[in-house]
Write a protein that holds these residues in place. Structure first.
Motif, mmCIF file in Angstrom:
data_model
loop_
_atom_site.group_PDB
_atom_site.id
_atom_site.type_symbol
_atom_site.label_atom_id
_atom_site.label_comp_id
_atom_site.label_asym_id
_atom_site.label_seq_id
_atom_site.Cartn_x
_atom_site.Cartn_y
_atom_site.Cartn_z
ATOM 1 N N ARG A 1 -7.006 -0.538 -8.166
ATOM 2 C CA ARG A 1 -7.710 -0.861 -6.483
ATOM 3 C C ARG A 1 -8.464 0.394 -6.144
ATOM 4 O O ARG A 1 -9.217 0.441 -5.429
ATOM 5 N N PRO B 1 -14.161 7.173 4.032
ATOM 6 C CA PRO B 1 -13.047 7.265 6.810
ATOM 7 C C PRO B 1 -13.034 8.821 5.660
ATOM 8 O O PRO B 1 -13.078 9.284 5.090
ATOM 9 N N ASN C 1 1.124 -1.257 0.223
ATOM 10 C CA ASN C 1 0.173 0.122 -0.406
ATOM 11 C C ASN C 1 0.666 1.293 -0.153
ATOM 12 O O ASN C 1 0.446 2.073 -0.138
ATOM 13 N N GLU D 1 -6.851 5.101 -0.540
ATOM 14 C CA GLU D 1 -7.071 4.446 0.669
ATOM 15 C C GLU D 1 -7.585 3.486 0.450
ATOM 16 O O GLU D 1 -8.627 3.181 -0.535
ATOM 17 N N PHE D 2 -7.111 2.040 1.191
ATOM 18 C CA PHE D 2 -7.406 0.436 0.547
ATOM 19 C C PHE D 2 -8.268 -0.436 1.240
ATOM 20 O O PHE D 2 -8.607 -1.554 1.235
ATOM 21 N N GLN D 3 -9.014 0.345 2.134
ATOM 22 C CA GLN D 3 -9.098 -0.724 3.090
ATOM 23 C C GLN D 3 -11.315 -0.949 3.080
ATOM 24 O O GLN D 3 -11.423 -1.516 3.377
ATOM 25 N N ALA D 4 -11.555 0.536 3.458
ATOM 26 C CA ALA D 4 -12.991 0.786 2.737
ATOM 27 C C ALA D 4 -13.274 0.483 1.294
ATOM 28 O O ALA D 4 -12.795 0.350 0.374
ATOM 29 N N LYS D 5 -14.660 -0.433 1.440
ATOM 30 C CA LYS D 5 -14.948 -1.071 0.042
ATOM 31 C C LYS D 5 -16.104 -1.114 -0.237
ATOM 32 O O LYS D 5 -17.249 -1.755 -1.569
ATOM 33 N N ASN E 1 -1.824 0.836 -8.260
ATOM 34 C CA ASN E 1 -2.773 0.764 -6.940
ATOM 35 C C ASN E 1 -3.951 1.625 -7.744
ATOM 36 O O ASN E 1 -4.844 1.469 -6.850
ATOM 37 N N ASP F 1 1.254 5.797 -0.875
ATOM 38 C CA ASP F 1 0.008 6.011 -1.026
ATOM 39 C C ASP F 1 -0.296 7.118 -1.803
ATOM 40 O O ASP F 1 -1.754 6.865 -1.310
#
Length: 271
Positions: free
Chosen positions: A185, A207, A161, A196-200, A181, A164
């Motif tokens: 992604r 966030p 990640n 940011e790569f966690q919120a889907k 990315n 970023d």
């Protein structure tokens, strides 16, 4: 139907070949003598007929173009022994296919961005600092590596990640990783382009401090139409200069297609 070429842009298939067959059988597509196809990437994985999808698209020859998505890159890494299969992966039909090498060699030379007229297609997103021409040039940097003998080394180092955010001074794998990315992604970023790569989840799940990448003020691709996939929870987003083609086919929803002709989108179909 007026004369002239039309491009049918189709969302994430993810191995759902029966949904693709149903969509392409729609009379608006099947009876379009000028039809060409662009596929938004994530051709494979999670669905049941991945090898059949690749064979179908290969069979179109010059009539079809497709992007690489994150699931497609994952398959290329699995093929080379760089990454293991994950729970839920369904690409074993490709890995065990008698024409495995032909399928994966074809997949590995596909691009990460396409443009026709005023329409830019990427799999996931575009960082707000990038123009459309810059996006195409950056995509080519990665494509050249993937299509060279350095593919294994690149895929081995691709995951991660960080960095970023984009900086014009980035070099080497840091530069290439940011490009990959963003294009395969990205969902949310800050106004200055931190990813940011966690919120889907959906558009309202950003966030704190983050926005959907296409809502960043003064985004430099706002002057073109950007079509993308990857974000099934975006709810079939359709705006004057941005459209999400991923409508969750692999999750039991529809596979969507958008016809692009002469600087405007003219039809939307769902399987």
């Amino acid at each position: 139907m007026s004369n002239g070429p039309s491009i049918w842009m189709i969302g994430d298939i993810q191995g759902c070949c029966s949904s693709l067959d149903s969509l392409l059988a729609n009379p608006l597509i099947a009876q379009d003598p000028h039809a060409r196809f662009w596929f938004a990437g994530d051709l494979v994985n999670r669905g049941p007929a991945n090898a059949a999808v690749l064979r179908r698209l290969m069979g179109y020859g010059e009539s079809a173009r497709t992007l690489l998505g994150n699931h497609d890159l994952h398959l290329l890494s699995v093929d080379l022994g760089i990454r293991p299969l994950k729970p839920g992966d369904t690409v074993q039909d490709i890995l065990q296919a008698p024409d495995r090498r032909a399928l994966l060699d074809w997949l590995g030379v596909q691009p990460l961005a396409l443009q026709h007229g005023n329409c830019l297609m990427v799999h996931a997103g575009v960082l707000p600092q990038w123009t459309a021409p810059q996006t195409l040039n950056l995509a080519r940097e990665v494509e050249q590596i993937l299509q060279s003998p350095s593919r294994r080394d690149f895929l081995t180092q691709m995951y991660g990640n960080l960095p970023d955010r984009w900086d014009d001074g980035l070099q080497g794998m840091d530069r290439l990783r940011v490009i990959v990315n963003a294009l395969t992604r990205l969902r949310f970023c800050t106004p200055d382009g931190q990813m940011e790569f966690q919120a889907k989840e959906g558009l309202d799940a950003a966030p704190a401090g983050f926005l959907p990448w296409f809502d960043v003020p003064q985004r430099r691709t706002a002057d073109v139409m950007v079509a993308f996939g990857h974000w099934s929870t975006a709810g079939g987003l359709w705006r004057s200069n941005v459209v999400c083609l991923d409508t969750g086919c692999v999750w039991g929803r529809s596979l969507s297609a958008l016809r692009w002709r002469s600087e405007e989108h003219t039809s939307e179909l769902q399987s």
